[in-house]
Motif scaffolding. Sequence first.
Motif, mmCIF file in Angstrom:
data_model
loop_
_atom_site.group_PDB
_atom_site.id
_atom_site.type_symbol
_atom_site.label_atom_id
_atom_site.label_comp_id
_atom_site.label_asym_id
_atom_site.label_seq_id
_atom_site.Cartn_x
_atom_site.Cartn_y
_atom_site.Cartn_z
ATOM 1 N N ARG A 364 102.776 -16.760 26.521
ATOM 2 C CA ARG A 364 101.891 -15.862 25.710
ATOM 3 C C ARG A 364 101.898 -14.465 26.353
ATOM 4 N N THR A 372 97.473 -12.740 20.832
ATOM 5 C CA THR A 372 98.651 -12.383 21.636
ATOM 6 C C THR A 372 99.989 -13.066 21.033
ATOM 7 N N THR A 374 103.343 -15.030 20.707
ATOM 8 C CA THR A 374 103.934 -15.959 21.474
ATOM 9 C C THR A 374 105.366 -16.149 21.265
#
Length: 453
Positions: A364, A372, A374
């Motif tokens: 992340r 966020t 990933t």
Amino acid sequence: MRILWVLVLLVLAGCSPRFARPFDVEAARTAAPRTAATDLLEAVPRPVDPVVVAVYRFRDQTGQYRALENLSTFSTSVTQGATSILMRALEDSGFFVPIEREGLSNLLNERQIITSTRQQFTGPDGEELGGLPPLLYAGVLLEGGIIGYDSNVITGGAGARLLGGGVSGQFRQDQVTVYLRAVSVQTGRVLKTVHTTKTIVSQKLDGGLFRFVDTKALLEAEAGYSTNEPPVLAVTAAVEEAVVALVVEGVRDDLWAFAGPGDTVTTDFLAGYDRRQSRDTSRDVFDRLPASTGPRRASLGLGAGLGRIQSDYASPGAQPVGEAWLDVPVAGGLSLGLRGEGGFLDVAGRAETFFGGAVLVRGRLLPSARVTPTLTAGVGALGVPGVPGVPGALVYGTATVGVESRLSRGLGLFLETGVDYPFREGLDGLRGSGSVNDNLWVGRGGVVIYNPF
């Protein structure tokens, strides 16, 4: 038919300015918009004695000019009228009595004209006209200014295009920072310094279509909409927040006092201010609140989507796929986990069941943010029991990119896309006779449950 298309496009182009003012040619006059800090500023409790303050100049100290693409400009990034904004905020607070100092030379000239006139003339009954009362002087001098304007602190966007048509969206976040300090006129001592930061958000959405509607007729259409938060409102909000902070911090340092320090209005105001401060101090450098208030011990993801095999058979269709994964953080935004997946593959026009499992490493990129990006990579085994010629399990590597959004302390959403790539050819049953190393492309979305155990 071609003339009809041309007329339609001309009408649409002519109507484009109506998006902003759909009814009137001239927009109605309105009062100045209120910022998020205006209500808090007007709720400041009354003082024992209003504090007389002087502001000579509260100016733009950034020295930045507005940046435009393919164009040079001498327009500044922020307003040059911050002194007027501060004077209005001081007046609205009811706690301070601002006196004129920015236009002091004009004030003194006018007073000189009045004094000369009174010396030359008498009243209606022949009496001499007295002099002007003395100017009000301040015990506190307010200094500071706009000390920072940071552009493109966060930028991003997304879009998709298929068969000549598509949509896209972009956003940008800027920041303006204001410092304000109170100085004792008698001693020159800096009594209190406060600062605030305000974000400025700009967004853009657009879409277009570009395709042939006939063998010799090409249609091209586009539409869009953008919003840009006015920088002057951001400066106003930051200045108002700074005035509120100066009042509260000055009271707590015994520089001045509220008229009713123990009444309900004052205690509620101070409690609300403390809650805002506690929340704001937890923001990161991008002015974002943290994703959670507690540690993350594990994450359980449940998702579904579509998968499409790339094999030696022509034009395979997309089939439903699903997954479940569990990961545990190990350091920063890095976590280790397991994933099980399954669904259907289009093999020679038939929907064949597949299943697999993998060990994952998930990253992340912004672990403390609510949203966020990933990145996931791993290795595992994949099986297609209904396809003849496929061995029991194929070792494969997997890689996905996506985005994860945390809705609350225990729940979030995710979207991802990626590929499952077997290290041996033959996922479609044509082992050794095909020219394509079979692989599976997937797109999935679902929910994330944080700390499920």
